[in-house]
Motif scaffolding. Structure first.
Motif, PDB file in Angstrom:
ATOM      1  N   UNK A 143      10.385 -24.690 -36.576  1.00  0.00           N
ATOM      2  CA  UNK A 143       9.598 -24.825 -35.350  1.00  0.00           C
ATOM      3  C   UNK A 143      10.076 -25.877 -34.365  1.00  0.00           C
ATOM      4  N   UNK A 144      10.877 -26.833 -34.803  1.00  0.00           N
ATOM      5  CA  UNK A 144      11.190 -27.984 -33.962  1.00  0.00           C
ATOM      6  C   UNK A 144      12.238 -27.689 -32.898  1.00  0.00           C
ATOM      7  N   UNK A 145      12.020 -28.292 -31.744  1.00  0.00           N
ATOM      8  CA  UNK A 145      13.054 -28.301 -30.722  1.00  0.00           C
ATOM      9  C   UNK A 145      14.169 -29.238 -31.168  1.00  0.00           C
ATOM     10  N   UNK A 146      13.787 -30.347 -31.771  1.00  0.00           N
ATOM     11  CA  UNK A 146      14.750 -31.296 -32.335  1.00  0.00           C
ATOM     12  C   UNK A 146      14.017 -32.360 -33.124  1.00  0.00           C
ATOM     13  N   UNK A 147      14.743 -32.982 -34.048  1.00  0.00           N
ATOM     14  CA  UNK A 147      14.243 -34.155 -34.763  1.00  0.00           C
ATOM     15  C   UNK A 147      15.281 -35.253 -34.592  1.00  0.00           C
ATOM     16  N   UNK A 148      14.814 -36.416 -34.176  1.00  0.00           N
ATOM     17  CA  UNK A 148      15.709 -37.512 -33.807  1.00  0.00           C
ATOM     18  C   UNK A 148      15.533 -38.681 -34.766  1.00  0.00           C
ATOM     19  N   UNK A 149      16.637 -39.299 -35.147  1.00  0.00           N
ATOM     20  CA  UNK A 149      16.572 -40.480 -35.994  1.00  0.00           C
ATOM     21  C   UNK A 149      17.955 -41.067 -36.164  1.00  0.00           C
ATOM     22  N   UNK A 150      18.039 -42.194 -36.848  1.00  0.00           N
ATOM     23  CA  UNK A 150      19.361 -42.778 -37.049  1.00  0.00           C
ATOM     24  C   UNK A 150      19.750 -42.828 -38.521  1.00  0.00           C
ATOM     25  N   UNK A 151      18.974 -42.112 -39.382  1.00  0.00           N
ATOM     26  CA  UNK A 151      19.338 -42.042 -40.791  1.00  0.00           C
ATOM     27  C   UNK A 151      19.171 -40.614 -41.301  1.00  0.00           C
ATOM     28  N   UNK A 152      20.221 -40.124 -41.945  1.00  0.00           N
ATOM     29  CA  UNK A 152      20.158 -38.808 -42.593  1.00  0.00           C
ATOM     30  C   UNK A 152      19.779 -39.024 -44.049  1.00  0.00           C
ATOM     31  N   UNK A 153      18.744 -38.330 -44.508  1.00  0.00           N
ATOM     32  CA  UNK A 153      18.289 -38.448 -45.885  1.00  0.00           C
ATOM     33  C   UNK A 153      18.933 -37.375 -46.752  1.00  0.00           C
ATOM     34  N   UNK A 154      19.344 -37.764 -47.947  1.00  0.00           N
ATOM     35  CA  UNK A 154      20.042 -36.810 -48.820  1.00  0.00           C
ATOM     36  C   UNK A 154      19.098 -35.766 -49.398  1.00  0.00           C
ATOM     37  N   UNK A 155      17.810 -36.098 -49.530  1.00  0.00           N
ATOM     38  CA  UNK A 155      16.837 -35.138 -50.066  1.00  0.00           C
ATOM     39  C   UNK A 155      15.537 -35.233 -49.272  1.00  0.00           C
ATOM     40  N   UNK A 156      15.157 -34.118 -48.668  1.00  0.00           N
ATOM     41  CA  UNK A 156      13.907 -34.024 -47.905  1.00  0.00           C
ATOM     42  C   UNK A 156      13.251 -32.696 -48.251  1.00  0.00           C
ATOM     43  N   UNK A 157      11.976 -32.735 -48.608  1.00  0.00           N
ATOM     44  CA  UNK A 157      11.242 -31.497 -48.863  1.00  0.00           C
ATOM     45  C   UNK A 157      10.903 -30.860 -47.522  1.00  0.00           C
ATOM     46  N   UNK A 158      11.621 -29.795 -47.178  1.00  0.00           N
ATOM     47  CA  UNK A 158      11.475 -29.167 -45.866  1.00  0.00           C
ATOM     48  C   UNK A 158      10.956 -27.744 -46.029  1.00  0.00           C
ATOM     49  N   UNK A 159       9.643 -27.618 -45.935  1.00  0.00           N
ATOM     50  CA  UNK A 159       9.022 -26.304 -46.097  1.00  0.00           C
ATOM     51  C   UNK A 159       8.997 -25.500 -44.808  1.00  0.00           C
ATOM     52  N   UNK A 160       9.585 -26.035 -43.736  1.00  0.00           N
ATOM     53  CA  UNK A 160       9.703 -25.266 -42.496  1.00  0.00           C
ATOM     54  C   UNK A 160      11.051 -24.557 -42.397  1.00  0.00           C
ATOM     55  N   UNK A 161      11.939 -24.808 -43.338  1.00  0.00           N
ATOM     56  CA  UNK A 161      13.273 -24.216 -43.293  1.00  0.00           C
ATOM     57  C   UNK A 161      13.221 -22.720 -43.597  1.00  0.00           C
ATOM     58  N   UNK A 162      14.185 -21.995 -43.071  1.00  0.00           N
ATOM     59  CA  UNK A 162      14.288 -20.561 -43.361  1.00  0.00           C
ATOM     60  C   UNK A 162      14.447 -20.336 -44.862  1.00  0.00           C
ATOM     61  N   UNK A 163      15.171 -21.251 -45.520  1.00  0.00           N
ATOM     62  CA  UNK A 163      15.415 -21.126 -46.962  1.00  0.00           C
ATOM     63  C   UNK A 163      14.153 -21.310 -47.792  1.00  0.00           C
ATOM     64  N   UNK A 164      13.081 -21.835 -47.194  1.00  0.00           N
ATOM     65  CA  UNK A 164      11.829 -22.070 -47.912  1.00  0.00           C
ATOM     66  C   UNK A 164      10.835 -20.918 -47.789  1.00  0.00           C
TER      67      UNK A 164
END
Length: 336
Positions: free
Chosen positions: A165-186
């Motif tokens: 759903x997001x237009x974008x998510x902004x930050x300065x750290x990439x996390x190696x593991x995030x529970x992302x239930x909005x992903x197509x793979x979920x």
């Protein structure tokens, strides 16, 4: 900041309309560049709260056809009642206003519960125009490392609140593991989670109990944690200690038609969503995505390579945008 923000906003709305202004606010690069030209450094998380606060102050719904609800901290919780007042000013139908309030609550619920990236929302701005088009800019804080992450939403391109759903998510750290239930793979995990809450809660309790035995040792006892991922290496896969069974019972009685309705239910939070996802994966073989959905990091980078080397092409593009805005702005020579 208010004078320059007012000039830039008025020119864009006059020249291109409220829809274009919302489009630009939904762009992480444009929003960040606006914060920079108004006086904020690229790396400051305060750019989110201050710029949206300035815009809320200077934009008059009756004059500009745009209004902002919500804000930082407790102000964010007033978004629903503020949207009702905005609806009266814009003469929007009752159903339209209720849809806006639902969008406000659901965008916050998604970024707090469906995307479990270690950031808790403390800022929520809902920007709406006289036609009912909207943009959400909200921000969360990770208390363990004091970093912020900003989430951009746009009604123009939104097809689902729970599917990319997001237009974008902004930050300065990439996390190696995030529970992302909005992903197509979920998608399969979302479907199984929905099926689970439609069954008798007693079955879900048995599954939950089976996955949280009281006396079994954890694998983490023999795993050497990586120091730089202490917060995420072992904790990310852990089952919550408890879930809100009253909320689960209400879901069973509600029989939600889709995952959005599941998320919207009162009392359904991170623990319940997380437990459903882990049961879906471990028992039914329907894993969620564990990939961080972050798409952009802050602005242009630094000459010392932190958080990444300077992106000169993007910097040149933003310069042209700002130069054009200043040339069109109604400012005296000194202010200009």
């Amino acid at each position: 900041m208010k004078k320059l923000a007012y000039a830039i906003s008025c020119v864009i709305i006059d020249e291109y309309g409220t829809g274009e202004f919302l489009d630009r606010l939904s762009s992480p690069f444009w929003f960040q560049s606006l914060g920079c030209v108004l006086g904020y450094d690229w790396h400051s998380s305060g750019v989110t709260t201050v710029v949206t606060g300035v815009l809320k102050t200077i934009l008059d719904p009756k004059t500009h056809g745009i209004a902002i609800a919500g804000g930082k901290g407790r102000t964010s919780r007033r978004a629903p009642e503020e949207l009702e007042k905005i609806g009266e000013i814009f003469n929007l139908s009752t159903s339209k206003v209720q849809n806006l309030i639902r969008a406000s609550r659901l965008t916050a619920k998604v970024d707090n519960a469906a995307v479990q990236d270690g950031y808790t929302l403390y800022h929520h701005s809902f920007i709406v125009d006289e036609r009912g088009n909207w943009v959400v800019i909200q921000q969360g804080m990770n208390l363990s490392d004091q970093t912020a992450r900003r989430y951009h939403w746009s009604s123009k391109k939104l097809r689902s609140f729970v599917k990319e759903p997001h237009e974008a998510i902004l930050g300065d750290k990439f996390r190696s593991r995030v529970l992302n239930l909005t992903a197509h793979e979920s998608e399969e995990c979302r479907r199984v989670s929905l099926d689970l809450v439609k069954e008798n809660p007693l079955k879900l309790k048995r599954l939950f109990k089976a996955m949280t035995p009281r006396y079994q040792a954890k694998l983490s006892k023999w795993i050497k944690e990586r120091p730089d991922e202490r917060e995420y290496y072992c904790e990310i896969l852990s089952m919550p200690r408890s879930i809100n069974w009253s909320a689960v019972k209400r879901l069973y009685e509600l029989q939600p038609k889709n995952y959005e309705e599941l998320l919207e239910a009162r009392g359904v939070g991170r623990s319940t969503i997380r437990a459903l996802a882990l049961i879906s994966e471990i028992i039914y073989g329907a894993p969620p995505s564990w990939k961080d959905p972050i798409k952009f990091t802050f602005a242009f980078g630094g000459k010392d390579g932190v958080p990444f080397p300077v992106d000169k092409d993007t910097m040149d593009e933003v310069y042209k945008i700002l130069q054009s805005a200043l040339e069109r702005a109604r400012l005296g020579s000194k202010d200009k």
